[in-house]
Design a protein around this motif. Structure first.
Motif, short mmCIF file in Angstrom:
data_model
loop_
_atom_site.label_atom_id
_atom_site.label_comp_id
_atom_site.label_asym_id
_atom_site.label_seq_id
_atom_site.Cartn_x
_atom_site.Cartn_y
_atom_site.Cartn_z
N GLY A 233 0.81 -1.21 0.00
CA GLY A 233 0.00 0.00 0.00
C GLY A 233 0.83 1.25 0.00
N LEU A 234 0.19 2.34 -0.41
CA LEU A 234 0.81 3.67 -0.35
C LEU A 234 -0.27 4.65 0.10
CD1 LEU A 234 3.31 5.34 -2.72
CD2 LEU A 234 1.19 6.56 -2.21
N ALA A 235 0.05 5.46 1.10
CA ALA A 235 -0.90 6.42 1.64
C ALA A 235 -0.39 7.84 1.42
CB ALA A 235 -1.13 6.17 3.13
N MET A 272 -2.26 8.32 -12.73
CA MET A 272 -1.32 7.54 -13.54
C MET A 272 -0.53 6.56 -12.68
SD MET A 272 1.75 8.94 -16.03
CE MET A 272 0.56 9.79 -17.07
N GLU A 273 -0.03 7.03 -11.55
CA GLU A 273 0.78 6.17 -10.69
C GLU A 273 -0.06 5.09 -10.02
OE1 GLU A 273 3.97 6.10 -10.49
OE2 GLU A 273 4.36 7.90 -11.67
N THR A 274 -1.28 5.42 -9.63
CA THR A 274 -2.15 4.44 -9.00
C THR A 274 -2.52 3.34 -9.98
OG1 THR A 274 -3.08 6.10 -7.48
CG2 THR A 274 -4.37 4.10 -7.84
N THR A 275 -2.77 3.71 -11.22
CA THR A 275 -3.12 2.75 -12.25
C THR A 275 -2.00 1.73 -12.47
OG1 THR A 275 -4.51 4.40 -13.35
CG2 THR A 275 -3.84 2.50 -14.66
N ALA A 276 -0.76 2.20 -12.33
CA ALA A 276 0.40 1.33 -12.57
C ALA A 276 0.89 0.63 -11.32
CB ALA A 276 1.54 2.16 -13.18
N PHE A 277 0.16 0.76 -10.21
CA PHE A 277 0.58 0.20 -8.92
C PHE A 277 -0.31 -0.98 -8.57
CE2 PHE A 277 0.57 0.61 -4.12
CZ PHE A 277 1.85 0.10 -3.95
N ASN A 278 0.30 -2.08 -8.15
CA ASN A 278 -0.47 -3.29 -7.83
C ASN A 278 -1.12 -3.25 -6.46
OD1 ASN A 278 0.09 -4.57 -10.29
ND2 ASN A 278 2.04 -5.36 -9.53
N GLY A 279 -0.64 -2.36 -5.59
CA GLY A 279 -1.17 -2.31 -4.24
C GLY A 279 -2.34 -1.36 -4.10
N GLN A 280 -2.75 -1.15 -2.85
CA GLN A 280 -3.84 -0.23 -2.53
C GLN A 280 -3.29 1.17 -2.25
OE1 GLN A 280 -7.26 -0.86 -2.47
NE2 GLN A 280 -6.66 -2.79 -3.44
N VAL A 281 -4.04 2.18 -2.68
CA VAL A 281 -3.64 3.57 -2.47
C VAL A 281 -4.70 4.27 -1.63
CG1 VAL A 281 -3.12 5.78 -3.58
CG2 VAL A 281 -2.37 3.63 -4.65
N LEU A 282 -4.25 4.96 -0.59
CA LEU A 282 -5.12 5.73 0.27
C LEU A 282 -4.80 7.20 0.09
CD1 LEU A 282 -7.18 5.97 2.62
CD2 LEU A 282 -5.24 5.77 4.19
N LYS A 305 -10.20 1.22 -8.87
CA LYS A 305 -10.62 0.29 -7.82
C LYS A 305 -9.65 0.25 -6.65
CE LYS A 305 -13.06 -2.73 -11.06
NZ LYS A 305 -13.15 -4.10 -11.63
N ASN A 306 -8.37 0.53 -6.90
CA ASN A 306 -7.39 0.41 -5.82
C ASN A 306 -7.07 1.73 -5.14
OD1 ASN A 306 -6.05 1.29 -8.18
ND2 ASN A 306 -4.07 0.51 -7.46
N LEU A 307 -7.91 2.76 -5.35
CA LEU A 307 -7.72 4.04 -4.65
C LEU A 307 -8.94 4.34 -3.79
CD1 LEU A 307 -6.04 7.27 -5.65
CD2 LEU A 307 -8.38 7.42 -4.78
N THR A 308 -8.69 4.66 -2.53
CA THR A 308 -9.75 5.04 -1.59
C THR A 308 -9.45 6.42 -1.04
OG1 THR A 308 -10.11 2.74 -0.97
CG2 THR A 308 -10.95 4.42 0.53
N ARG A 309 -10.47 7.27 -1.03
CA ARG A 309 -10.34 8.61 -0.42
C ARG A 309 -10.97 8.57 0.98
NH1 ARG A 309 -13.49 13.77 -0.55
NH2 ARG A 309 -15.26 12.60 -1.40
N ILE A 310 -10.27 9.15 1.94
CA ILE A 310 -10.87 9.36 3.25
C ILE A 310 -10.73 10.83 3.60
CG2 ILE A 310 -8.73 8.65 4.43
CD1 ILE A 310 -10.60 7.74 6.76
N GLU A 311 -11.84 11.43 3.98
CA GLU A 311 -11.84 12.82 4.46
C GLU A 311 -12.09 12.80 5.95
OE1 GLU A 311 -14.65 16.78 4.13
OE2 GLU A 311 -14.51 15.46 2.38
N THR A 312 -11.30 13.55 6.70
CA THR A 312 -11.37 13.51 8.14
C THR A 312 -12.35 14.53 8.71
OG1 THR A 312 -9.44 14.98 8.23
CG2 THR A 312 -9.03 12.62 8.39
N PHE A 313 -12.67 14.36 9.99
CA PHE A 313 -13.52 15.31 10.69
C PHE A 313 -12.82 16.66 10.81
CE2 PHE A 313 -14.74 11.14 12.49
CZ PHE A 313 -16.12 11.18 12.32
N GLY A 314 -13.59 17.68 11.17
CA GLY A 314 -13.02 19.00 11.44
C GLY A 314 -13.97 19.80 12.31
N SER A 315 -13.48 20.88 12.90
CA SER A 315 -14.28 21.71 13.79
C SER A 315 -15.60 22.11 13.13
CB SER A 315 -13.48 22.96 14.15
OG SER A 315 -14.19 23.78 15.05
N PRO A 316 -16.71 22.05 13.86
CA PRO A 316 -16.86 21.85 15.31
C PRO A 316 -16.94 20.39 15.74
CG PRO A 316 -18.98 22.33 14.36
CD PRO A 316 -18.00 22.41 13.23
N ASN A 317 -16.77 19.45 14.80
CA ASN A 317 -16.83 18.02 15.12
C ASN A 317 -15.43 17.49 15.39
OD1 ASN A 317 -19.73 17.72 14.61
ND2 ASN A 317 -19.18 18.14 12.48
#
Length: 343
Positions: A233-235, A272-282, A305-317
């Motif tokens: 993986g690569l994050a 481009m890089e994610t497409t050429a990478f066999n692992g998971q990308v975050l 399929k191998n890229l996932t986006r995560i957005e984090t919490f922020g104020s006021p949460n």
């Protein structure tokens, strides 16, 4: 050798093998925290974030974490970018965390500091101050330090871009802030709410071009390292939300229409890089303060399929996200939003 001794020796070998396997499994199974966009001086109902921050820090400190990553905006976008606000107070906060803590800067700490309600600073001077103050050596923040590889020399150009490896995953922190990555459109630079001059506008765009090229180069290099290390993986962690949630139709891309073109080069390289990478990308980011996990790239007809986006919490949460890494999991990364009691 007696039969009993042979059996004892065999048992010791089995136990040693099991112990080694446990160590290996532990090395490749761990958790880290993602958080950002906090504390803000005031949230929507006028209450201060101070008490919430104390509870959030205690929450993270109560869990065994390999490290934490803060994805930008250590203050709100309507308060002065003083040395203390973006410097000492930030260091004091991060050093309250038991685990190593990596800081990725956001627009509220430098790119938006030209705004009069931020003090009317020169944005590039504030960025230089951040580099000299918060990226002054080769280690993370936190009560336990972690060595980091910086793209540039400590205190110098692109010192804020960092990389580290942990248990089969390459981690990358990049200075990709909100406000269109500090790219300024013609006719939008000078206004009554900003202290920018025409020279500042030109300098900001020159800075954007150079940093965007550096970010892209560091990203590509990190993917190459991941391939060489046979990483699963690569994050990538940055601050900006590059407009993923704006709709696209067959005829028009609303993200580009809305002026998010400062992220085009970077996203093209990521695809481009994610497409050429066999692992998971975050891809982790903050900026818009809503917790989300999805697969936004590239469009409906070309899902990565191998890229996932995560957005984090922020104020006021004021909450955080626990990310677990398991190299035996085909998805590598799994996510648990941690809601801090009282926040």
């Amino acid at each position: 050798m007696t039969k009993a001794l042979k059996l004892t020796g065999l048992l010791m070998l089995v136990l040693a093998a099991a112990f080694s396997a446990a160590i290996l499994a532990n090395r490749h199974t761990y958790s880290f925290a993602l958080w950002g966009d906090m504390p803000y001086a005031r949230n929507g109902d006028g209450a201060k974030d101070g008490e919430k921050m104390a509870r959030l820090v205690a929450s993270m400190n109560a869990v065994e974490l390999a490290f934490t990553v803060f994805d930008g905006d250590t203050k709100d976008g309507s308060s002065p970018c003083t040395d203390n606000a973006i410097g000492q107070e930030t260091m004091d906060l991060f050093n309250k965390i038991k685990a190593p803590t990596v800081y990725v800067p956001g627009d509220n700490e430098w790119a938006d500091c030209h705004r009069l309600n931020n003090g009317g600073y020169n944005a590039l001077e504030r960025l230089d101050y951040l580099r000299k103050t918060l990226f002054a050596d080769g280690f993370s923040f936190g009560q336990t330090k972690m060595p980091l590889q910086r793209q540039g020399p400590a205190r110098g150009l692109y010192a804020e871009n960092v990389r580290w490896l942990k248990g089969g995953v390459v981690f990358v922190g990049l200075n990709v802030p909100g406000s269109n990555n500090n790219k300024v459109h013609d006719g939008r630079c000078l206004n009554e709410k900003s202290a920018r001059t025409p020279a500042d506008c030109e300098a900001d765009n020159a800075e954007y071009l150079a940093r965007d090229a550096a970010n892209t180069a560091f990203l590509r290099e990190s993917f190459q390292i991941a391939k060489q290390q046979q990483a699963v993986g690569l994050a990538v962690v940055m601050q900006a939300d590059p407009g993923f949630d704006l709709p696209e139709t067959e005829m028009e891309n609303e993200r580009k229409k809305a002026g998010f073109d400062g992220y085009d080069n970077f996203l093209a390289a990521l695809v481009m890089e994610t497409t050429a990478f066999n692992g998971q990308v975050l891809l982790a980011h903050g900026d818009t303060h809503f917790y989300k996990v999805d697969k936004p790239l590239t469009d409906q007809a070309h899902l990565l399929k191998n890229l996932t986006r995560i957005e984090t919490f922020g104020s006021p949460n004021l909450h955080w996200v626990k990310v677990s890494v398991d190299i035996n999991n085909p998805d590598v990364f799994s996510f648990q939003p941690v809601f801090v009691q009282g926040n």
